[in-house]
Design an enzyme around this catalytic site. Structure first.
Site, PDB file in Angstrom:
ATOM      1  N   ASP A 190       0.905  -1.004   0.011  1.00 42.75           N
ATOM      2  CA  ASP A 190       0.028  -0.092   0.003  1.00 42.75           C
ATOM      3  C   ASP A 190       0.944   1.234   0.066  1.00 42.75           C
ATOM      4  O   ASP A 190       1.729   1.526   0.888  1.00 42.75           O
ATOM      5  CB  ASP A 190      -0.813  -0.021   1.199  1.00 42.75           C
ATOM      6  CG  ASP A 190      -1.734   1.092   1.346  1.00 42.75           C
ATOM      7  OD1 ASP A 190      -1.475   2.363   1.062  1.00 42.75           O
ATOM      8  OD2 ASP A 190      -3.001   0.928   1.452  1.00 42.75           O
ATOM      9  N   HIS A 191       0.989   1.966  -1.007  1.00 44.35           N
ATOM     10  CA  HIS A 191       2.009   2.816  -1.234  1.00 44.35           C
ATOM     11  C   HIS A 191       1.907   3.855  -0.229  1.00 44.35           C
ATOM     12  O   HIS A 191       2.897   4.648   0.187  1.00 44.35           O
ATOM     13  CB  HIS A 191       2.090   3.636  -2.703  1.00 44.35           C
ATOM     14  CG  HIS A 191       1.076   4.600  -3.205  1.00 44.35           C
ATOM     15  ND1 HIS A 191      -0.088   4.125  -3.599  1.00 44.35           N
ATOM     16  CD2 HIS A 191       0.873   5.761  -2.921  1.00 44.35           C
ATOM     17  CE1 HIS A 191      -1.021   5.424  -3.651  1.00 44.35           C
ATOM     18  NE2 HIS A 191      -0.204   6.389  -3.402  1.00 44.35           N
ATOM     19  N   HIS A 253      -5.989   2.973   1.602  1.00 40.21           N
ATOM     20  CA  HIS A 253      -5.056   4.057   2.047  1.00 40.21           C
ATOM     21  C   HIS A 253      -5.668   4.672   3.423  1.00 40.21           C
ATOM     22  O   HIS A 253      -4.841   5.156   4.269  1.00 40.21           O
ATOM     23  CB  HIS A 253      -5.145   5.064   0.878  1.00 40.21           C
ATOM     24  CG  HIS A 253      -4.578   4.706  -0.237  1.00 40.21           C
ATOM     25  ND1 HIS A 253      -3.473   3.664  -0.182  1.00 40.21           N
ATOM     26  CD2 HIS A 253      -4.683   4.861  -1.536  1.00 40.21           C
ATOM     27  CE1 HIS A 253      -2.999   3.338  -1.609  1.00 40.21           C
ATOM     28  NE2 HIS A 253      -3.758   4.011  -2.470  1.00 40.21           N
TER      29      HIS A 253
END
Ligand code: NDP
Ligand SMILES: O=C1O[C@H](COP(=O)(O)O)[C@@H](O)[C@H](O)[C@H]1O
Length: 504
Positions: A190-191, A253
């Site tokens: 998950d960036h 996010h």
């Protein structure tokens, strides 16, 4: 001003970095730029190779040329030819297609040969930068051909987002992956966890003694999590229309932000301890009935407007968006967390496309002073005490509090104490994937999602997905591109006597 830092970096083991979907946007825009930044920081292994996997028609020379183009376009800093060349010299291309199983037998033999030639010793990081529909088929072929077996060397699988499209599909994908390898080998990316400001939430909370005593229902009134984007859906109509704002942003996010803000302190800064606390708090998010979910949410689509100087058309007129689509481009939710620390404290989440400003932040609203002691001063005239973690832009942390305006009269006004990263640190510009790729190479999965967290995230949003699907067009609102979003999102807080934080 400069800050003290401690340097505990280490070089990763020799390894092969195998990218499925190497011809795609992610590989060309983000992965190659991150590898370049790692190379520039001398954080790639001494013995290293990058193996790009394309299904058809790509040679090593063509791939190196394409990646260099991608690098020049998307690098976060000016490209130094010597560093780029050193990286590109490590790149080769192999064709393999999960629809043609024998191509994976060939891939295994080629990788064995390459490793022998490059001395990378059998450690392999497989990065799935493909559409999600290919995650399970590729993993299955890697498993069938024995490439996920760890015999004295490590084998790791990085899985991109989205991890499933609902609870059931995420569970199915987890079951499939866990039948082929163990949890320790899986790196669900998950960036947001690659962002400095997001990682700093734990440091803010647990490396300081002053916040934790007040970080609870006794002192915090509510929490707001905002991820507003200026960009519209653009050319991603087909992906986005099947996905929507909730699936695209919330269980991943926004829940990363929520879990870091709300989790209990782990006993150690170690992957399993941290990930257990994150999973625990996500599992404590109240499961709402569909009726409650409708009451506690707002969904909307943008209609034509302007974002800055750009004209944005109706979402419904976007290429590849189905006529009459009810996919939301904006979502706002009110969630509660059923545990001792947070009972009674609402978490308001919102995210949307084509909004007037870009802002990603967590705003923690503290309770007001218990009574109005100052003459002629009503509680309503005092500024609200917000601690704001600005994730992007203007990365930093600020605290709003009341202060006396100088002068003979007792006048009070709200002021802000601000910390901005750029005033203290001169970090080399990065895209966030550097930390994640580096951590994966050194075998630290603290910044990756565990199966239980992913499923807990989907479990919490599932009632909203189900309720919205049943409601169809009923209750779907609109907002003008370039605005702050639908008015109904304000009502979600207004009815609780609250309001969204206004940008100062
Ligand atoms: N792009 C981005 O900014 C971000 C992307 N992601 C995720 O990363 C992944 C990749 O995204 P992105 O690069 O944008 O996608 P693209 O569609 O640009 O590229 C994916 C590549 O995967 C290969 N591919 C397509 N279908 C299959 C298949 N059935 N089996 C094997 N390979 C296949 C194709 O290469 P070829 O035809 O050469 O085999 C294609 O170039 C997705 O899961 C996405 O959700 C996540 C965050 C950001
Ligand atoms: O994963 C995604 O994230 C981006 C937003 O990321 P940010 O780092 O710019 O905040 C979003 O635009 C995209 O739709 C989504 O798939």
């Amino acid at each position: 001003m400069t800050a003290k830092t401690s340097d505990t970096t280490k070089k990763p083991d020799p390894c092969a970095f195998v990218i499925f979907g190497v011809t795609g946007d992610l590989a060309h825009r983000l992965v190659i730029a991150a590898l370049y930044n790692l190379q520039a920081a001398d954080l790639l292994p001494e013995k290293f190779c990058v193996v790009g996997i394309a299904r058809k028609g790509m040679t090593g020379d063509a791939l190196r040329e394409d990646l260099l183009k991608g690098l020049k376009q998307y690098a976060t800093r000016p490209v130094d030819d010597a560093i780029a060349q050193k990286l590109l010299n490590c790149v080769t291309c192999i064709e393999a297609d999960p629809k043609e199983p024998e191509s994976f037998d060939h891939l295994r033999d080629e990788l064995d040969r390459l490793e022998a030639a490059r001395g990378t010793g059998g450690n392999r990081l497989f990065y799935l930068a493909t559409p999600p529909s290919a995650f399970a088929p590729i993993a299955e072929q890697l498993g069938r051909t024995g490439m996920l077996k760890e015999n004295g060397s490590w084998r790791r699988l990085v899985v991109e987002k989205p991890f499933g499209t609902d609870l059931e599909s995420a569970q199915k994908l987890n079951t499939k992956l866990l039948s082929l390898m163990n949890e320790q080998q899986i790196y669900r990316i998950d960036h947001y966890l690659g962002k400095e400001t997001v990682q700093n939430i734990l440091v803010l909370r647990f490396a300081n003694g002053m916040f934790e005593p007040i970080w609870n229902r006794n002192h915090i009134d509510h929490v707001q999590i905002t991820v507003d984007e200026k960009l519209g859906v653009g050319h991603r109509g087909s992906f986005y229309d099947a996905t929507g704002a909730l699936r695209d942003m919330v269980p991943n996010h926004l829940f990363q932000l929520l879990s870091l803000v709300a989790m209990e302190p782990p006993s150690r800064f170690e992957a399993n301890a941290v990930r257990s606390e994150k999973a625990e708090v996500l599992a404590a998010v109240t499961t709402q009935t569909e009726e409650e979910a409708l009451k506690n949410s707002v969904r909307a689509q943008y209609v034509a407007g302007h974002v800055g100087n750009d004209d944005i058309g109706d979402y419904l007129k976007t290429e590849d968006v189905k006529a009459g689509s009810t996919t939301e481009t904006y979502a706002a939710l009110k969630l509660m967390i059923d545990n001792w620390r947070w009972a009674g404290v609402p978490f308001y989440l919102r995210t949307g496309k084509a909004l007037g400003v870009k802002r990603t932040e967590v705003a923690i609203k503290f309770k007001q002073a218990p009574f109005a002691m100052f003459r002629d001063m009503s509680m309503d005239s005092l500024a609200e005490n917000f601690l704001v973690i600005a994730v992007e832009p203007n990365e930093g942390i600020s605290l709003k509090f009341n202060t006396k305006v100088p002068g003979p009269l007792v006048k009070i006004d709200g002021v802000e104490m601000k910390f901005r990263y750029k005033d203290y640190f001169q970090a080399a510009p990065a895209n966030g994937y550097e930390t994640l790729i580096y951590d994966c190479m050194i075998g630290d999965n603290i910044l990756f999602q565990r199966a239980d967290s992913v499923e807990a995230g989907w479990r919490a949003v599932q009632p909203f997905l189900d309720a919205w699907k049943k409601a169809g067009k009923d209750g779907l609102k609109t907002y003008k591109a370039g605005s702050e979003g639908p008015e109904e999102a304000d009502d979600l807080l207004k009815r609780d006597g609250r309001s969204w934080r206004v940008l100062s």
